[in-house]
Write a protein that holds these residues in place. Structure first.
Motif, short mmCIF file in Angstrom:
data_model
loop_
_atom_site.label_atom_id
_atom_site.label_comp_id
_atom_site.label_asym_id
_atom_site.label_seq_id
_atom_site.Cartn_x
_atom_site.Cartn_y
_atom_site.Cartn_z
N GLY A 172 0.81 -1.21 0.00
CA GLY A 172 0.00 0.00 0.00
C GLY A 172 0.84 1.25 0.00
N GLY A 173 2.08 1.16 -0.33
CA GLY A 173 3.02 2.27 -0.29
C GLY A 173 4.41 1.73 0.07
N VAL A 174 5.36 2.63 0.11
CA VAL A 174 6.74 2.24 0.42
C VAL A 174 7.14 2.89 1.74
CG1 VAL A 174 9.13 2.37 -0.31
CG2 VAL A 174 7.37 1.97 -1.99
N GLN A 175 7.58 2.06 2.69
CA GLN A 175 8.05 2.56 3.97
C GLN A 175 9.57 2.42 4.05
OE1 GLN A 175 5.95 0.32 6.92
NE2 GLN A 175 3.98 1.32 6.52
N SER A 243 13.32 18.57 -7.71
CA SER A 243 13.69 18.90 -6.32
C SER A 243 12.48 19.37 -5.52
CB SER A 243 14.78 19.97 -6.30
OG SER A 243 14.37 21.12 -7.01
N PHE A 244 11.50 20.04 -6.18
CA PHE A 244 10.29 20.44 -5.45
C PHE A 244 9.52 19.21 -4.98
CE2 PHE A 244 5.68 21.07 -5.58
CZ PHE A 244 5.53 22.01 -4.57
N THR A 245 9.36 18.23 -5.89
CA THR A 245 8.69 16.99 -5.50
C THR A 245 9.42 16.30 -4.37
OG1 THR A 245 7.92 16.71 -7.78
CG2 THR A 245 7.87 14.76 -6.37
N LEU A 246 10.75 16.31 -4.43
CA LEU A 246 11.55 15.68 -3.37
C LEU A 246 11.35 16.40 -2.05
CD1 LEU A 246 13.63 13.40 -3.00
CD2 LEU A 246 15.41 15.11 -3.33
N GLY A 247 11.31 17.74 -2.08
CA GLY A 247 11.08 18.49 -0.85
C GLY A 247 9.71 18.21 -0.26
N ALA A 248 8.69 18.06 -1.11
CA ALA A 248 7.35 17.73 -0.62
C ALA A 248 7.30 16.32 -0.03
CB ALA A 248 6.34 17.86 -1.76
N LEU A 249 8.01 15.37 -0.64
CA LEU A 249 8.02 14.01 -0.13
C LEU A 249 8.69 13.92 1.23
CD1 LEU A 249 8.89 12.05 -3.40
CD2 LEU A 249 6.70 12.07 -2.21
N ARG A 250 9.61 14.83 1.52
CA ARG A 250 10.25 14.83 2.84
C ARG A 250 9.25 15.16 3.96
NH1 ARG A 250 14.65 18.38 0.52
NH2 ARG A 250 16.32 16.98 -0.19
N LEU A 251 8.17 15.85 3.61
CA LEU A 251 7.19 16.26 4.62
C LEU A 251 6.23 15.15 5.02
CD1 LEU A 251 6.29 19.76 3.08
CD2 LEU A 251 7.93 19.25 4.91
N GLY A 252 6.29 14.02 4.34
CA GLY A 252 5.37 12.93 4.64
C GLY A 252 4.36 12.74 3.52
N ASP A 253 3.73 11.58 3.50
CA ASP A 253 2.83 11.24 2.40
C ASP A 253 1.61 12.16 2.35
OD1 ASP A 253 4.64 9.27 2.00
OD2 ASP A 253 3.35 7.61 2.67
N ASN A 255 1.13 15.22 3.62
CA ASN A 255 1.46 16.60 3.26
C ASN A 255 1.84 16.70 1.78
OD1 ASN A 255 1.10 17.67 5.84
ND2 ASN A 255 3.16 17.04 6.48
N ALA A 256 2.52 15.68 1.27
CA ALA A 256 2.89 15.70 -0.16
C ALA A 256 1.64 15.67 -1.03
CB ALA A 256 3.80 14.52 -0.48
N ARG A 257 0.66 14.84 -0.66
CA ARG A 257 -0.59 14.80 -1.43
C ARG A 257 -1.31 16.13 -1.38
NH1 ARG A 257 -1.21 9.69 1.20
NH2 ARG A 257 -0.86 7.94 -0.24
N SER A 258 -1.32 16.77 -0.21
CA SER A 258 -2.01 18.05 -0.08
C SER A 258 -1.35 19.15 -0.89
CB SER A 258 -2.05 18.47 1.40
OG SER A 258 -0.74 18.74 1.88
N LEU A 259 -0.07 18.99 -1.20
CA LEU A 259 0.64 19.95 -2.04
C LEU A 259 0.52 19.64 -3.53
CD1 LEU A 259 3.92 20.38 0.06
CD2 LEU A 259 2.08 22.05 -0.24
N GLY A 260 -0.27 18.64 -3.86
CA GLY A 260 -0.52 18.32 -5.26
C GLY A 260 0.47 17.37 -5.88
N VAL A 261 1.26 16.68 -5.06
CA VAL A 261 2.25 15.74 -5.59
C VAL A 261 1.59 14.38 -5.79
CG1 VAL A 261 4.41 14.53 -5.11
CG2 VAL A 261 4.17 16.93 -4.50
N ARG A 262 1.77 13.81 -6.96
CA ARG A 262 1.32 12.44 -7.20
C ARG A 262 2.32 11.51 -6.53
NH1 ARG A 262 -0.43 12.45 -13.62
NH2 ARG A 262 -2.12 13.98 -13.43
N LEU A 263 1.91 10.98 -5.40
CA LEU A 263 2.83 10.33 -4.48
C LEU A 263 3.59 9.18 -5.13
CD1 LEU A 263 3.83 10.48 -1.57
CD2 LEU A 263 2.07 8.82 -0.97
#
Length: 363
Positions: A172-175, A243-253, A255-263
């Motif tokens: 269901g995701g990568v940990q 790098s923007f996507t990478l910065g969003a992924l650092r915030l957690g799954d 928060n990254a989704r809320s910023l519009g990143v396709r996780l």
């Protein structure tokens, strides 16, 4: 006077960091980060010149710099451009690739121990390359196979290992810790497979494979430089753009989704870039240990950012590999493969990270 009639003047808000706008693109200007990154770039160039200048025919650093920009005598240009520059550039590009690869892996998995050499990616590339050397045999291991066979085999082996680890870690995701544990297990199995192939192979093939497994820059020429340069330029550019996507992924799954990143797409793309860079570096010179582990953590502590910075991590990796090559070639009594020097320097740093993480967990 009533409170309603009073006009309260609110203080003007001042941004904590100045912004820099270029058309539709808006960036934050971080003076300290720019200065440290420029310093790392200068250090990498200085070490490159020192590495080129050291040898039986010694050349000073200013003379090397002059030759690189088109000056010098014909003999000096031949020594620098034809004999020494390919090895030095291969070291620099390999370190750059490993540093960026480690920064991406540690950022996505949010674990300082997540590096290609501990996750089994480097071991997968090494196992494929050693299998080719052993199966090809001494007599047929010539020509195009010797030039293109090992790099292609190492690249395929690294990518295939990463795909298997990613598939096994998927739930269901990568940990992060799940990937690290599965990667360490795969790393152990692949190292055992490499040792078995070395034991059962011909002694001449074993000697050739053993030199490659220690991460050797000996014999580097322009035929090795160009594939690494193209691969690092293409994949490294993709990593910098992401790098923007990478910065969003650092915030957690979440928060990254809320910023519009396709996780899942973002994770898969960046992890593929990290694996490709590590495999390209391993294919060029063999496995160079601990650079992908140490470089992002050193860059993180130098720049004091929220996560490992991509460009600075690559430059630190370049400084580590080129500096280790200088030590391996000129300072030690006998010339050693660069991978032995990086492993000797990176081992204590790994122990430091393990102790530090253990203290955090205890607290």
């Amino acid at each position: 006077m009533s409170l309603i009639d009073d006009e309260v003047e609110l203080p003007a808000t001042v941004p904590s960091r100045p912004a820099c706008r270029v058309g539709p693109v808006s960036l934050v200007r971080r003076t300290t980060m720019i200065a440290i990154t420029a310093g790392l770039l200068l250090a990498a160039f200085l070490l490159l010149c020192i590495n080129i200048g050291r040898g039986d025919f010694a050349i000073s650093v200013p003379t090397v710099a002059e030759i690189l920009f088109g000056g010098g005598t014909k003999v000096e240009r031949f020594i620098v451009m034809d004999l020494r520059l390919p090895r030095a550039l291969t070291a620099l590009l390999t370190g750059l690739a490993l540093g960026i690869s480690g920064a991406i892996a540690q950022s996505i998995l949010r674990n300082p121990l997540a590096s290609p050499d501990l996750l089994g990616i480097t071991a997968g590339a090494s196992a494929a390359a050693v299998a080719l050397i052993v199966l090809a045999g001494g007599g047929s291991f010539v020509g195009l196979l010797a030039v293109l066979g090992i790099p292609i085999a190492a690249l395929i082996g690294g990518i295939a290992t990463a795909v298997i680890i990613y598939a096994l870690a998927w739930r269901g995701g990568v940990q992060g810790y799940r990937v690290v544990l599965i990667g360490i297990g795969f790393n152990a199995m692949l190292i055992a497979a490499i040792q078995w192939m070395l034991i059962s192979a011909d002694i001449n093939d074993v000697a050739r494979a053993q030199v490659w497994l220690n991460g050797s820059l000996n014999g580097s020429d322009w035929a090795q430089v160009w594939p690494v340069a193209i691969g690092v330029a293409v994949v490294g550019t993709i990593a910098l753009i992401s790098s923007f996507t990478l910065g969003a992924l650092r915030l957690g799954d979440d928060n990254a989704r809320s910023l519009g990143v396709r996780l899942q797409t973002g994770q898969a793309t960046l992890l593929l870039a990290a694996v490709a860079l590590a495999s390209i570096a391993t294919a060029a010179v063999g496995p160079i240990g601990f650079v992908a582990l140490c470089a992002p953590q050193l860059a993180l502590r130098m720049l004091r950012t929220a996560g490992p910075p991509i460009l600075a991590s690559g430059l630190v990796g370049a400084v580590l590999v080129v500096g280790s090559d200088v030590i391996a070639r000129t300072i030690l009594p006998v010339e050693l493969p660069v991978g032995i020097v990086t492993s000797a320097l990176g081992g204590p740093f790994l122990l430091y990270l393990l102790v530090r993480n253990n203290r955090k967990v205890s607290v």
